[in-house]
Design a protein around this motif. Structure first.
Motif, mmCIF file in Angstrom:
data_model
loop_
_atom_site.group_PDB
_atom_site.id
_atom_site.type_symbol
_atom_site.label_atom_id
_atom_site.label_comp_id
_atom_site.label_asym_id
_atom_site.label_seq_id
_atom_site.Cartn_x
_atom_site.Cartn_y
_atom_site.Cartn_z
ATOM 1 N N TRP A 35 0.851 -1.202 0.000
ATOM 2 C CA TRP A 35 0.000 0.000 0.000
ATOM 3 C C TRP A 35 0.883 1.247 0.000
ATOM 4 O O TRP A 35 0.676 2.167 -0.798
ATOM 5 C CB TRP A 35 -0.937 0.018 1.225
ATOM 6 N N ARG A 153 -2.196 5.846 10.743
ATOM 7 C CA ARG A 153 -1.570 5.253 9.560
ATOM 8 C C ARG A 153 -1.648 6.167 8.332
ATOM 9 O O ARG A 153 -0.885 5.998 7.378
ATOM 10 C CB ARG A 153 -2.209 3.902 9.236
ATOM 11 N N ILE A 157 3.190 7.167 7.936
ATOM 12 C CA ILE A 157 4.057 6.516 6.950
ATOM 13 C C ILE A 157 4.707 7.504 5.972
ATOM 14 O O ILE A 157 5.601 7.136 5.219
ATOM 15 C CB ILE A 157 3.249 5.458 6.150
ATOM 16 N N GLN A 218 -3.564 15.881 8.530
ATOM 17 C CA GLN A 218 -3.706 16.063 7.086
ATOM 18 C C GLN A 218 -4.907 15.291 6.565
ATOM 19 O O GLN A 218 -5.051 14.101 6.855
ATOM 20 C CB GLN A 218 -2.440 15.592 6.349
ATOM 21 N N LYS A 221 -6.519 13.141 1.000
ATOM 22 C CA LYS A 221 -7.217 13.170 -0.291
ATOM 23 C C LYS A 221 -7.457 14.613 -0.741
ATOM 24 O O LYS A 221 -7.262 14.941 -1.915
ATOM 25 C CB LYS A 221 -8.558 12.435 -0.146
ATOM 26 N N VAL A 223 -5.762 17.318 0.118
ATOM 27 C CA VAL A 223 -4.492 17.955 -0.242
ATOM 28 C C VAL A 223 -3.997 17.415 -1.581
ATOM 29 O O VAL A 223 -3.522 18.174 -2.432
ATOM 30 C CB VAL A 223 -3.424 17.742 0.857
HETATM 31 O O1 UT7 Z 1 3.863 17.642 1.554
HETATM 32 C C1 UT7 Z 1 2.734 18.377 1.893
HETATM 33 C C2 UT7 Z 1 1.616 18.169 0.946
HETATM 34 N N1 UT7 Z 1 1.072 16.849 1.136
HETATM 35 C C3 UT7 Z 1 0.788 16.094 0.090
HETATM 36 O O2 UT7 Z 1 1.030 16.482 -1.022
HETATM 37 C C4 UT7 Z 1 0.126 14.772 0.370
HETATM 38 C C5 UT7 Z 1 -1.053 14.577 -0.528
HETATM 39 N N2 UT7 Z 1 -1.798 13.359 -0.280
HETATM 40 C C6 UT7 Z 1 -1.318 12.120 -0.545
HETATM 41 O O3 UT7 Z 1 -0.180 11.962 -0.894
HETATM 42 C C7 UT7 Z 1 -2.262 10.959 -0.477
HETATM 43 O O4 UT7 Z 1 -3.566 11.457 -0.346
HETATM 44 C C8 UT7 Z 1 -1.981 9.959 0.661
HETATM 45 C C9 UT7 Z 1 -0.718 9.174 0.355
HETATM 46 C C10 UT7 Z 1 -1.844 10.680 1.977
HETATM 47 C C11 UT7 Z 1 -3.144 8.968 0.766
HETATM 48 O O5 UT7 Z 1 -3.319 8.292 -0.479
HETATM 49 P P1 UT7 Z 1 -4.767 8.197 -1.148
HETATM 50 O O6 UT7 Z 1 -4.610 7.398 -2.367
HETATM 51 O O7 UT7 Z 1 -5.299 9.581 -1.264
HETATM 52 O O8 UT7 Z 1 -5.543 7.357 -0.095
HETATM 53 P P2 UT7 Z 1 -6.872 7.742 0.682
HETATM 54 O O9 UT7 Z 1 -6.596 8.747 1.746
HETATM 55 O O10 UT7 Z 1 -7.950 8.042 -0.311
HETATM 56 O O11 UT7 Z 1 -7.209 6.349 1.346
HETATM 57 C C12 UT7 Z 1 -7.570 5.201 0.566
HETATM 58 C C13 UT7 Z 1 -7.785 4.037 1.508
HETATM 59 C C14 UT7 Z 1 -8.677 4.364 2.696
HETATM 60 O O12 UT7 Z 1 -9.457 3.235 2.982
HETATM 61 P P3 UT7 Z 1 -10.986 3.147 2.499
HETATM 62 O O13 UT7 Z 1 -11.668 4.318 3.118
HETATM 63 O O14 UT7 Z 1 -10.919 3.230 1.006
HETATM 64 O O15 UT7 Z 1 -11.412 1.813 3.024
HETATM 65 C C15 UT7 Z 1 -7.698 4.613 3.810
HETATM 66 O O16 UT7 Z 1 -8.250 4.347 5.078
HETATM 67 O O17 UT7 Z 1 -6.538 3.637 2.055
HETATM 68 C C16 UT7 Z 1 -6.631 3.609 3.475
HETATM 69 N N3 UT7 Z 1 -5.321 3.968 4.044
HETATM 70 C C17 UT7 Z 1 -4.367 3.054 4.262
HETATM 71 N N4 UT7 Z 1 -4.313 1.726 4.078
HETATM 72 C C18 UT7 Z 1 -3.177 1.098 4.386
HETATM 73 C C19 UT7 Z 1 -4.875 5.166 4.408
HETATM 74 N N5 UT7 Z 1 -3.613 5.078 4.865
HETATM 75 C C20 UT7 Z 1 -3.278 3.785 4.792
HETATM 76 C C21 UT7 Z 1 -2.111 3.067 5.119
HETATM 77 N N6 UT7 Z 1 -2.106 1.726 4.897
HETATM 78 N N7 UT7 Z 1 -1.003 3.657 5.611
#
Ligand code: UT7
Length: 335
Positions: A35, A153, A157, A218, A221, A223
């Motif tokens: 992931w 989580r 990470i 944060q 999604k 951001v």
């Molecule tokens: O540097 C400052 C600026 N910051 C950024 O540019 C960060 C921008 N955001 C991101 O990089 C991404 O949004 C993340 C890497 C933080 C998250 O990735 P995502 O593809 O947007 O995932 P999400 O938040 O939409 O979560 C998808 C799923 C969720 O589960 P459900 O609701 O679909 O069942 C989360 O609960 O992934 C789950 N999830 C995880 N699963 C396993 C969230 N974190 C984790 C994890 N391990 N660590």
């Protein structure tokens, strides 16, 4: 005589020894290496166990000074981009000044989160360009592990600890150095990425700690959606207004928050992936340190060469974002 131009004349970085891998997180949280790698591009990050951001920064600056072959006493200004200062005051710049014995320098901290380095580089360049100061060190330093909730989580990470420094001096040849700068801010984004506790609005109390307000928050999604467009837009804009195409850029040096954001930015600029500096796999998001850490590593490896054209781009909390166009002015062999 035309206006002087500021250019980077030395780089140096420091990362702590302790490595926190995705496998380590699998033992701590409900997550998986798969992931984390596929959603972010991160494999591992570094963690500082003892000391604060000033310790990371002091080591990075000392490396840069050694690479330039000068002593800390020659520094005029120390600008520290950080959101994890050792303490509210004195400034991290003053703590660093004492640590490295830069007795002729003054300095200050600058807070612009992941865009902190670009903001600080732009400010530092003003001192050099207007001729009031000769040697300005700009350091991005963040001990993100000090504000990360290792039970969450969705954020734990992502982040790591590091510092990287760049020395700014005037160049006689205006075809080198910082050529153009675009900096932006949109405070409406603050709700999605912040640390609420410990400031004047919510001074630390048992209640603020119980509520976890001393941790970074944060909405990933939210951001992501803005970052992926914002960083690509500003990178394309700096090319357009300088009549450049992606083919004329040697390196994109992007903030390392998420590999998918970096890829989108490179695509938008029409850049081949081989021209993008990427080390998010080894360090994660080190906030203000990401961009100078890339510069320092690529220079050290002999891949960042005199005459190359670079676009530095970032997006982060605030929101803050921006892009800087520069031509690199020194090879490793000549140091
Ligand atoms: O540097 C400052 C600026 N910051 C950024 O540019 C960060 C921008 N955001 C991101 O990089 C991404 O949004 C993340 C890497 C933080 C998250 O990735 P995502 O593809 O947007 O995932 P999400 O938040 O939409 O979560 C998808 C799923 C969720 O589960 P459900 O609701 O679909 O069942 C989360 O609960 O992934 C789950 N999830 C995880 N699963 C396993 C969230 N974190 C984790 C994890 N391990 N660590």
């Amino acid at each position: 005589m035309g206006k002087k131009r500021a250019t980077i004349t030395a780089v140096g970085h420091y990362v702590p020894d302790r490595v926190l891998t995705n496998a380590d997180f699998e033992k701590m949280l409900d997550t998986s290496d798969e992931w984390i790698r596929t959603r972010t591009g991160i494999r591992e990050r570094r963690i500082l166990d003892d000391g604060g951001s000033s310790d990371l920064a002091a080591k990075a600056i000392e490396a840069a000074l050694e690479n330039r072959g000068i002593s800390a006493e020659e520094l005029d200004v120390i600008i520290v981009a950080t959101v994890t200062p050792d303490m509210f005051f004195p400034s991290t710049a003053c703590l660093i000044q004492e640590k490295i014995k830069a007795k002729n320098a003054w300095g200050f901290d600058l807070s612009a989160a992941c865009s902190g380095y670009l903001y600080a580089l732009s400010v530092g360049a003003q001192f050099v360009e207007n001729g009031t100061h000769k040697k300005v060190i700009v350091v991005g330093a963040d001990k993100m592990s000090s504000i990360v909730d290792y039970k969450d989580r969705t954020t734990a990470i992502l982040f790591g600890d590091a510092a990287a420094a760049t020395l700014l001096e005037a160049t006689d040849d205006n075809s080198f150095g910082i050529q153009d700068t675009i900096l932006r801010a949109d405070g409406s984004g603050g709700v999605h990425l912040h640390m609420r506790g410990g400031g004047s609005l919510h001074p630390s109390t048992h209640e603020t700690v119980d509520e976890g307000m001393h941790y970074l928050y944060q909405d990933g999604k939210a951001v992501f959606k803005v970052a992926v467009v914002g960083m690509a837009d500003v990178s394309a804009e700096i090319l357009e207004r300088n009549n450049l195409t992606g083919a004329e850029v040697d390196w994109l040096v992007p903030h390392q928050a998420n590999l998918r954001i970096i890829d989108a930015c490179a695509n938008r600029m029409g850049l081949d992936k081989s021209k993008v500096m990427i080390n998010i796999d080894r360090y994660g998001n080190t906030t203000a340190a990401t961009i100078p850490l890339c510069l320092s590593e690529w220079w050290q490896a002999g891949k960042l060469r005199k005459g190359q054209r670079l676009v530095l781009s970032s997006f982060g909390a605030g929101y803050t974002w921006g892009s800087i166009l520069m031509r690199w002015s020194f090879d490793k062999a000549k140091q």
